[in-house]
Design a protein around this motif. Structure first.
Motif, short mmCIF file in Angstrom:
data_model
loop_
_atom_site.label_atom_id
_atom_site.label_comp_id
_atom_site.label_asym_id
_atom_site.label_seq_id
_atom_site.Cartn_x
_atom_site.Cartn_y
_atom_site.Cartn_z
N GLN A 1 -31.36 -4.61 -7.62
CA GLN A 1 -32.49 -4.86 -7.79
C GLN A 1 -32.53 -6.37 -8.61
O GLN A 1 -32.82 -6.69 -9.57
N GLN A 2 -32.52 -7.14 -7.50
CA GLN A 2 -32.67 -8.63 -7.70
C GLN A 2 -33.72 -9.19 -6.95
O GLN A 2 -33.72 -8.84 -5.71
N PRO A 3 -34.52 -10.09 -7.53
CA PRO A 3 -35.53 -10.44 -6.74
C PRO A 3 -35.03 -11.56 -5.71
O PRO A 3 -35.55 -11.77 -4.50
N PHE A 4 -33.87 -12.58 -6.23
CA PHE A 4 -33.38 -13.34 -5.23
C PHE A 4 -31.96 -13.08 -5.03
O PHE A 4 -31.29 -13.65 -5.85
N PRO A 5 -31.40 -12.08 -4.52
CA PRO A 5 -30.12 -11.83 -4.45
C PRO A 5 -29.25 -13.07 -3.67
O PRO A 5 -29.67 -13.62 -2.98
N GLU A 6 -28.04 -13.33 -4.21
CA GLU A 6 -27.24 -14.28 -3.98
C GLU A 6 -26.56 -14.04 -2.64
O GLU A 6 -26.53 -12.68 -1.99
N PRO A 7 -26.54 -15.05 -1.50
CA PRO A 7 -26.04 -14.45 -0.01
C PRO A 7 -24.64 -14.06 -0.13
O PRO A 7 -23.70 -14.86 -0.98
N ALA A 8 -24.31 -13.57 0.46
CA ALA A 8 -22.94 -13.10 0.73
C ALA A 8 -21.89 -14.39 1.05
O ALA A 8 -22.28 -15.24 1.89
N GLN A 9 -20.87 -14.25 0.59
CA GLN A 9 -19.93 -15.81 0.74
C GLN A 9 -18.60 -15.18 1.35
O GLN A 9 -18.05 -13.85 1.20
N GLU A 10 -18.06 -15.72 2.14
CA GLU A 10 -16.91 -15.47 3.25
C GLU A 10 -15.81 -15.18 2.04
O GLU A 10 -15.63 -15.68 0.99
N THR A 11 -15.05 -14.15 2.43
CA THR A 11 -13.98 -13.70 1.38
C THR A 11 -12.99 -14.72 1.19
O THR A 11 -12.12 -14.78 0.17
N TRP A 12 -12.54 -15.45 2.29
CA TRP A 12 -11.50 -16.44 2.16
C TRP A 12 -11.76 -17.29 0.95
O TRP A 12 -10.79 -18.08 0.49
N ARG A 13 -12.93 -17.70 0.59
CA ARG A 13 -13.31 -18.61 -0.22
C ARG A 13 -12.90 -18.18 -1.75
O ARG A 13 -13.06 -18.95 -2.58
N GLN A 14 -12.51 -17.06 -1.97
CA GLN A 14 -12.15 -16.28 -3.09
C GLN A 14 -10.73 -16.94 -3.31
O GLN A 14 -10.31 -16.76 -4.81
N ARG A 15 -10.15 -17.37 -2.30
CA ARG A 15 -8.50 -17.78 -2.69
C ARG A 15 -8.54 -19.47 -2.36
O ARG A 15 -7.56 -19.84 -3.10
N TYR A 16 -9.29 -19.80 -1.45
CA TYR A 16 -8.75 -21.09 -0.98
C TYR A 16 -10.21 -22.27 -1.02
O TYR A 16 -11.34 -21.60 -0.48
N PRO A 17 -10.10 -23.36 -1.63
CA PRO A 17 -11.27 -24.08 -1.61
C PRO A 17 -11.49 -24.71 -0.20
O PRO A 17 -12.78 -24.71 0.10
N LEU A 18 -10.72 -24.74 0.69
CA LEU A 18 -10.76 -25.01 2.03
C LEU A 18 -10.09 -24.17 2.99
O LEU A 18 -8.99 -23.78 2.32
N PHE A 19 -10.43 -23.59 3.99
CA PHE A 19 -9.69 -22.80 4.96
C PHE A 19 -8.48 -23.48 5.23
O PHE A 19 -8.53 -24.56 5.95
N PRO A 20 -7.20 -22.51 5.28
CA PRO A 20 -6.28 -23.50 5.72
C PRO A 20 -5.81 -23.61 7.15
O PRO A 20 -6.61 -23.05 8.20
N ARG A 21 -5.29 -24.79 7.64
CA ARG A 21 -5.25 -25.06 8.95
C ARG A 21 -4.24 -24.05 9.61
O ARG A 21 -3.52 -23.15 9.04
N LEU A 22 -4.28 -23.86 11.08
CA LEU A 22 -3.55 -22.91 11.44
C LEU A 22 -2.42 -23.38 12.63
O LEU A 22 -2.79 -24.44 13.29
N LEU A 23 -1.13 -23.27 12.25
CA LEU A 23 -0.27 -23.69 13.02
C LEU A 23 0.82 -22.63 13.86
O LEU A 23 1.26 -21.54 13.20
N PHE A 24 0.99 -22.72 15.15
CA PHE A 24 1.64 -22.00 15.97
C PHE A 24 2.95 -22.81 16.16
O PHE A 24 3.22 -23.91 16.84
N VAL A 25 4.14 -22.17 15.85
CA VAL A 25 5.52 -22.50 16.17
C VAL A 25 5.97 -21.56 17.13
O VAL A 25 6.14 -20.31 17.15
N LEU A 26 6.33 -21.89 18.34
CA LEU A 26 6.72 -21.55 19.49
C LEU A 26 8.23 -21.68 19.97
O LEU A 26 8.96 -22.47 20.08
N ASP A 27 8.65 -20.26 19.89
CA ASP A 27 10.26 -20.03 19.86
C ASP A 27 10.64 -18.99 21.07
O ASP A 27 9.53 -18.20 21.63
N GLY A 28 11.74 -18.99 21.59
CA GLY A 28 12.16 -17.68 22.25
C GLY A 28 12.20 -18.00 23.80
O GLY A 28 12.06 -16.94 24.66
N THR A 29 11.62 -19.10 24.23
CA THR A 29 11.36 -19.31 25.82
C THR A 29 11.69 -20.67 25.81
O THR A 29 11.65 -21.64 25.03
#
Length: 320
Positions: A217-245
């Motif tokens: 019951q809030q006149p101005f509810p807060e917008p939903a926030q991405e869950t990753w922001r609860q852990r990280y100030p910035l989204f981690p970069r993504l690294l793929f290390v390819l092996d086995g071929t």
């Protein structure tokens, strides 16, 4: 727990094995004690085994290489320590049969960790053994989750003595340097290229996922926030290390990632998050800080994993 040097390398050895899940004698030595003789590491491992904190399996096909892992008792003890709080090992991590069946992937992940640790030491950066965190659970809707092979925390030394924040490269300013985080996926070609490329979509979902807010019951509810922001100030970069071929297989897998990156649904994610791939052979030969990484959106470029998107290395020149 008897005869444990709680202020030194006995404790760190057990903590690393609980967190990494498995490592060979040589890997443990280089992670924990590269400054001493390997005989000291062997004695330390033997002592921890006598105390029931760790155990080992032997790989006959690899020159009878010993692979060390925590026991249930060792994991129970270590997970009570502040440095491992909240990092429960997965089910089966202390089981000899489970370790044997997962040893190929597990040792490759540990070898990847060692490449980053050694490179940080050489460069004077800060990346401690426990900054390599496998299996961090990131929930999505419907009971699904994104679980990277590893979350890497790495502090790059500042060369000018200032603190910097660089959102374009996924780095945040800290005292004495720049803190980077990366999700690391170690692929041993046990799944098809399409399944590997589908991980881009999973990470894009994590990047945008915000659970529906609880009605209030809030006149101005807060917008939903991405869950990753609860852990990280910035989204981690993504690294793929390819092996086995071989080189052809690596190229096929990189092309699959590039094809997936053309999906318009991933455009927002890829604008904000660097996604890079490299063969394991290049990582081990040159180190992760070398320009060995292929940006999935820029097939002609080679960059280091810490790169700022405004500086991309190309063969023979630098683009600013």
């Amino acid at each position: 727990m008897t005869n444990i040097d709680t202020g030194g390398r006995d404790r760190l050895t057990l903590a690393v094995l609980v967190q990494y899940r498995m490592a060979t004698t040589a890997q443990i030595h280089l992670i924990i004690s590269p400054d001493v003789r390997v005989e000291q590491t062997r004695r330390r491992l033997a002592k921890l085994r006598e105390e029931g904190l760790i155990d080992r399996i032997t790989l006959p096909q690899a020159g009878r290489t010993r692979v060390w892992h925590p026991t249930r008792y060792g994991a129970q003890i270590a997970c009570e320590w502040p440095e491992l709080r909240g990092r429960r090992p997965p089910r089966g991590a202390a089981d000899r049969t489970a370790v044997r069946l997962k040893v190929g992937h597990g040792l490759t992940v540990t070898q990847t960790a060692l490449a980053f640790l050694k490179d940080a030491r050489r460069r004077g950066d800060l990346c401690r053994p426990l900054d390599w965190i496998p299996g961090v659970h990131h929930p999505l809707s419907g009971g699904e989750a994104v679980i990277p092979d590893v979350l890497l925390c790495y502090q790059r030394r500042s060369t000018d003595g200032t603190n910097r924040t660089d959102g374009a490269s996924g780095a945040e300013g800290t005292k004495g340097g720049v803190l980077l985080r990366a999700f690391v996926e170690v692929d041993r070609a046990t799944m098809g290229p399409e399944r590997l490329a589908a991980k881009l979509g999973s990470y894009a979902r994590l990047h945008s996922y915000a659970p529906a807010p609880v009605p209030r019951q809030q006149p101005f509810p807060e917008p939903a926030q991405e869950t990753w922001r609860q852990r990280y100030p910035l989204f981690p970069r993504l690294l793929f290390v390819l092996d086995g071929t071989g080189p052809t297989g690596v190229e096929t897998r990189i092309n699959a990632l590039r094809t997936a990156a053309r999906d318009i649904a991933l455009a927002g994610f890829l604008r904000e998050v660097p996604v890079l791939a490299t063969p394991m052979t290049n990582l081990l030969q040159h180190g992760p800080a070398a320009p060995i990484w292929y940006p999935v959106q820029e097939p002609d470029h080679r960059v280091d994993w810490m790169h700022n998107r405004r500086r991309c290395h190309v063969v023979g020149c630098v683009i600013v």
